[in-house]
Enzyme design. Structure first.
Site, PDB file in Angstrom:
ATOM      1  N   CYS A 149     -22.614  15.497 -29.700  1.00 51.49           N
ATOM      2  CA  CYS A 149     -22.527  13.883 -30.156  1.00 51.49           C
ATOM      3  C   CYS A 149     -21.803  13.357 -30.959  1.00 51.49           C
ATOM      4  CB  CYS A 149     -24.021  13.494 -30.340  1.00 51.49           C
ATOM      5  SG  CYS A 149     -24.444  14.693 -31.660  1.00 51.49           S
ATOM      6  N   HIS A 242     -23.593   7.521 -34.265  1.00 53.53           N
ATOM      7  CA  HIS A 242     -23.050   8.116 -35.128  1.00 53.53           C
ATOM      8  C   HIS A 242     -21.736   7.392 -35.729  1.00 53.53           C
ATOM      9  CE1 HIS A 242     -25.362  11.475 -34.792  1.00 53.53           C
ATOM     10  NE2 HIS A 242     -24.659  12.180 -33.760  1.00 53.53           N
TER      11      HIS A 242
END
Length: 362
Positions: A149, A242
């Protein structure tokens, strides 16, 4: 699509498994027909076995489905896998050997030389590795993975720059959401008011996967990008999204330094899947946020229905050439959504037809 593909989800009760359910429940090409999880969940109704943690309601149809044991017998021939790495090492090959197309979010086989690690907008040609797999030759099954990710948002932002200018060096420091650790994730007393400057194996994964994704498919293997890269990975008290601070040294494809306007144009004009009409694909893979204080997880993580990558704060770097900020939704673009987009690409390339045809013959 007149008839939907029946699919199964391995690891259906976890956080990524729940994202799969949310994104697939009304998918135009795929229909959830089978859910599997650990032995303690097997035999229970999904609504009893899973602690539903998403902000979207659990569909009644899914809540009433019985959770199966994690065995290939009785499973559909298309499997989305959301397993811990240690479990994936055991289970995913069993399903591939049984003739299933395993579209995995696990890290277990990402760096296997015969398993494609794919972002459709970046390296769709790496899917040719499927044909090198022994499972493919013996049963028709195979495995495909999507990246970590933290790597996926970075690579989508870097791909148009690598194509136009080349890239020689990459430095990235991440601020990663707690949902990336699964549920219950990081204990509240460890993360609230704090930054944890360590995520096990994350930096190594990010460096290796980024260079492989940006590499070239040559003959029967992938040759990684020859750039140098350094990653620092940190866990921060953000729920989803993120954020990454990136510095890069560009290559010499232009024969001169790239301008800010040329970099912005590379991002704006990057539309490699245009015309393919893959349902999960964002219309604009990379969006630039011109505001001085963007991108931000709370404001920008859901761009492109969570599949877009947002970049901002593009400016000269005093050590390398340019620096900027990247944001992506870690459980959609960086996990379940990435795997679904890979499966859609497999459909468009006809790579799921032999699998389902073999299942029909049996």
């Amino acid at each position: 699509m007149r008839n939907k593909y029946s699919i199964g989800i391995l690891g259906a009760t976890g956080m990524v498994g729940q994202r799969f359910i949310q994104l697939l429940e009304n998918h135009p090409w795929f229909e959830i027909a089978w859910l599997a999880a650990s032995d303690r969940s097997s035999g229970k109704k999904y609504g009893e076995a899973a602690k539903w943690r998403l902000e979207f309601p659990l569909p009644d149809r899914i809540a009433n489905m019985t959770v199966s044991s994690a065995e290939p017998v009785g499973a559909p021939k298309i499997i989305f896998a959301a397993l811990d790495s240690d479990i994936a090492k055991e289970l995913e090959p069993k399903f591939a050997a049984a003739g299933c197309a395993v579209v995995s979010n696990s890290s277990a086989f990402r760096m296997h030389p015969e398993v494609p690690l794919v972002i459709p907008e970046v390296n769709a040609e790496h899917l040719h590795l499927i044909e090198e797999q022994s499972w493919r030759k013996e049963s028709g099954g195979y495995m495909v993975t999507n990246p970590n990710c933290s790597a996926i948002g970075l690579v989508v932002a870097l791909k148009p720059l690598e194509e136009r200018f080349g890239i020689e060096q990459i430095f990235v420091s991440t601020m990663q959401a707690i949902s990336g650790a699964g549920y219950p994730g990081v204990p509240s007393m460890d993360i609230l008011g704090n930054v944890v400057p360590y995520i096990k194996s994350e930096e190594e994964k990010m460096e290796a996967e980024t260079l492989r994704l940006l590499g070239r498919f040559e003959g029967h293997q992938v040759k990684p990008l020859s750039a140098r890269m350094s990653a620092h990975c940190n866990r921060v008290a953000v729920e989803d999204g993120h954020t990454e601070c990136v510095s890069i040294k560009l290559g010499k494809k232009l024969g001169r330094a790239a301008t800010k306007e040329e970099i912005l144009a590379a991002w704006a004009e990057f539309k490699p899947l245009a015309g393919q009409q893959l349902p999960m694909a964002p219309e604009q893979p990379v969006e630039f946020a011109p505001q001085d204080d963007r991108p931000q997880p709370r404001l920008d993580r859901n761009r492109g229905r969570g599949m877009g990558v947002t970049v901002g704060r593009l400016r000269p770097c005093g050590l390398l050439d340019w620096k900027f900020t990247v944001l992506s939704h870690n459980t959609i673009r960086g996990a379940a959504g990435a795997a679904i987009l890979n499966a859609e690409l497999l459909v468009s390339l006809g790579k799921l037809e032999p699998v389902t045809a073999a299942a029909t013959r049996r």
